[in-house]
Enzyme design. Sequence first.
Site, PDB file in Angstrom:
ATOM      1  N   LEU A 153       0.428   0.335   4.577  1.00 50.97           N
ATOM      2  CA  LEU A 153      -0.456  -0.392   5.497  1.00 50.97           C
ATOM      3  C   LEU A 153      -0.091  -0.117   6.954  1.00 50.97           C
ATOM      4  O   LEU A 153      -0.811  -0.496   7.870  1.00 50.97           O
ATOM      5  CB  LEU A 153      -0.418  -1.892   5.208  1.00 50.97           C
ATOM      6  CG  LEU A 153      -1.031  -2.324   3.863  1.00 50.97           C
ATOM      7  CD1 LEU A 153      -0.915  -3.843   3.675  1.00 50.97           C
ATOM      8  CD2 LEU A 153      -2.484  -1.896   3.741  1.00 50.97           C
ATOM      9  N   ASN A 182       2.759  14.509  -0.108  1.00 49.48           N
ATOM     10  CA  ASN A 182       4.105  14.656  -0.644  1.00 49.48           C
ATOM     11  C   ASN A 182       4.346  13.644  -1.763  1.00 49.48           C
ATOM     12  O   ASN A 182       4.276  12.450  -1.500  1.00 49.48           O
ATOM     13  CB  ASN A 182       5.131  14.443   0.472  1.00 49.48           C
ATOM     14  CG  ASN A 182       6.533  14.762   0.007  1.00 49.48           C
ATOM     15  OD1 ASN A 182       6.722  15.511  -0.942  1.00 49.48           O
ATOM     16  ND2 ASN A 182       7.525  14.175   0.669  1.00 49.48           N
ATOM     17  N   ASP A 239      -1.074   5.609  -3.501  1.00 53.68           N
ATOM     18  CA  ASP A 239      -0.236   6.141  -2.417  1.00 53.68           C
ATOM     19  C   ASP A 239      -1.091   6.313  -1.157  1.00 53.68           C
ATOM     20  O   ASP A 239      -0.985   7.317  -0.451  1.00 53.68           O
ATOM     21  CB  ASP A 239       0.438   7.463  -2.809  1.00 53.68           C
ATOM     22  CG  ASP A 239       1.535   7.861  -1.814  1.00 53.68           C
ATOM     23  OD1 ASP A 239       1.794   7.090  -0.866  1.00 53.68           O
ATOM     24  OD2 ASP A 239       2.125   8.949  -1.988  1.00 53.68           O
TER      25      ASP A 239
HETATM   26  O1  DOR Z   1       2.287  12.051   1.328  1.00 53.16           O
HETATM   27  C1  DOR Z   1       3.003  11.070   1.509  1.00 53.16           C
HETATM   28  N1  DOR Z   1       2.815  10.254   2.554  1.00 53.16           N
HETATM   29  N2  DOR Z   1       4.035  10.853   0.666  1.00 53.16           N
HETATM   30  C2  DOR Z   1       4.942   9.910   0.893  1.00 53.16           C
HETATM   31  O2  DOR Z   1       5.848   9.771   0.090  1.00 53.16           O
HETATM   32  C3  DOR Z   1       4.875   9.088   2.123  1.00 53.16           C
HETATM   33  C4  DOR Z   1       3.509   9.006   2.634  1.00 53.16           C
HETATM   34  C5  DOR Z   1       3.420   8.484   4.047  1.00 53.16           C
HETATM   35  O3  DOR Z   1       4.059   7.482   4.362  1.00 53.16           O
HETATM   36  O4  DOR Z   1       2.647   9.026   4.834  1.00 53.16           O
END
Ligand code: DOR
Length: 437
Positions: free
Chosen positions: A76, A291, A318
């Site tokens: 968030l 990621n 995610d």
């Molecule tokens: O792609 C990602 N973005 N993987 C993560 O583990 C963290 C997240 C982020 O906080 O932007």
Amino acid sequence: MPNSAFIIKNGFIIDPSQNIEGVGDLLVENGKIAGIYFKNGKKDPKKNGAANKEIKTIDASGRYVLPGLIDMHVHLREPGFEHKENINTGTRAAVNGGFTSVCCMPNTDPVNDNATVTSYIIKKAREQGICNVYPIGAITKAQKGEELAEFGMMREAGCIGFSDDGHPVTNSLMMRRALEYSKIFDSPIISHCEDLLLADSGVMNEGAVSSMLGLKGIPSGAEDIMVARDILLAKLTGGRLHIAHVSTKCSVALIRRAKEQGIRVTAETCPHYFTITDKAVIGYNTSAKVNPPLRTEEDIEAIKEGLRDGTIDVIATDHAPHHKDEKLQEFDKAPSGISGLETALGLSLALVRNGVISMKQLAEKMCLNPSLITGVRAGNLKQGSDADIVIIDQDAEFTVDADKLLSKGKNTPFCGVKLKGLPVITIVKGNIYERQH
Ligand code: DOR
């Protein structure tokens, strides 16, 4: 809380927590579930006192009625990164996507590694959020991997689990201690599995596509090795391990084997990992930079099998919103992340349409299991529970338009893609929200 009653009529109600599946009516009173009435003559709401009053009716004929979705993995961004998202916009995006509860990751600024930040998020969510927000605390102070954070204080303040998401806990002893310590609180340790040395600052999946694009690759082994390590640590400690954002075939196999052995491990994947491959990066598309990275067809097939056979318990988003200008940088420099809250249900319903999982399994992975893993009191339609409900039109089509997302994060690789299946109405504690756009 709305001091009123309404009835959702003729929907196909699914609630795996009560093993319920069938056409019926669902009565809501004063923000709570008052009862479910099936057509097979069990109970008729018309004979129920509440239903004799003039009450509002929502026609759900031909639609699914499920417990409000729970997303146990969102960012968030508040406090600290409000230019990417805040609690107000993030919870609106959640509700627009059919989610009534979200668990937010601690990689904020300051990091949510103490009770003050946890309390701040909860207070902000009460004031400005429109769905339930459950913070996840950091495993280590400032997510630096050097010192355990105060689990007890954060737990008391309202954290439902611990994670250094965005970063792995590199030090195995630290992870061991985290799994041991969290047992006191029966909280899950949510692991971002990445061997940073093996990942070697790569920016996408290592393979033919990375070679073609001349981008540095991250081998799938960078994830697999950490999944294996964490499973072994869960075995050693008896702690409760939850593997975040599973993206590889080997991770699925490792988790399956661990479950067979009775190790306390659960796992989640995200819609992008079962929908698109690393080919989405072609054109140096930073919206597809995430990621762990998008993988291959073979990985997608293994993830689908993992969802089908129960190895993967949860579909989470995610949701990782980033500002347009950040994603406009060169591929190497752009931050990783996909804005996922408003496309997750449409993408997941494709699994149901293609016969990978049943609608009941979808409800398990997006309602029941996240509630069991996190312990949040949601994800069911039991009498007396908060009226957190989603009504889904599985045939409604929409074309993803990033500009129309309620999230500040417009970073979606699904721009222009036609999805089928919409959360037409999302109800949070009896408050009714219609899907926008
Ligand atoms: O792609 C990602 N973005 N993987 C993560 O583990 C963290 C997240 C982020 O906080 O932007």
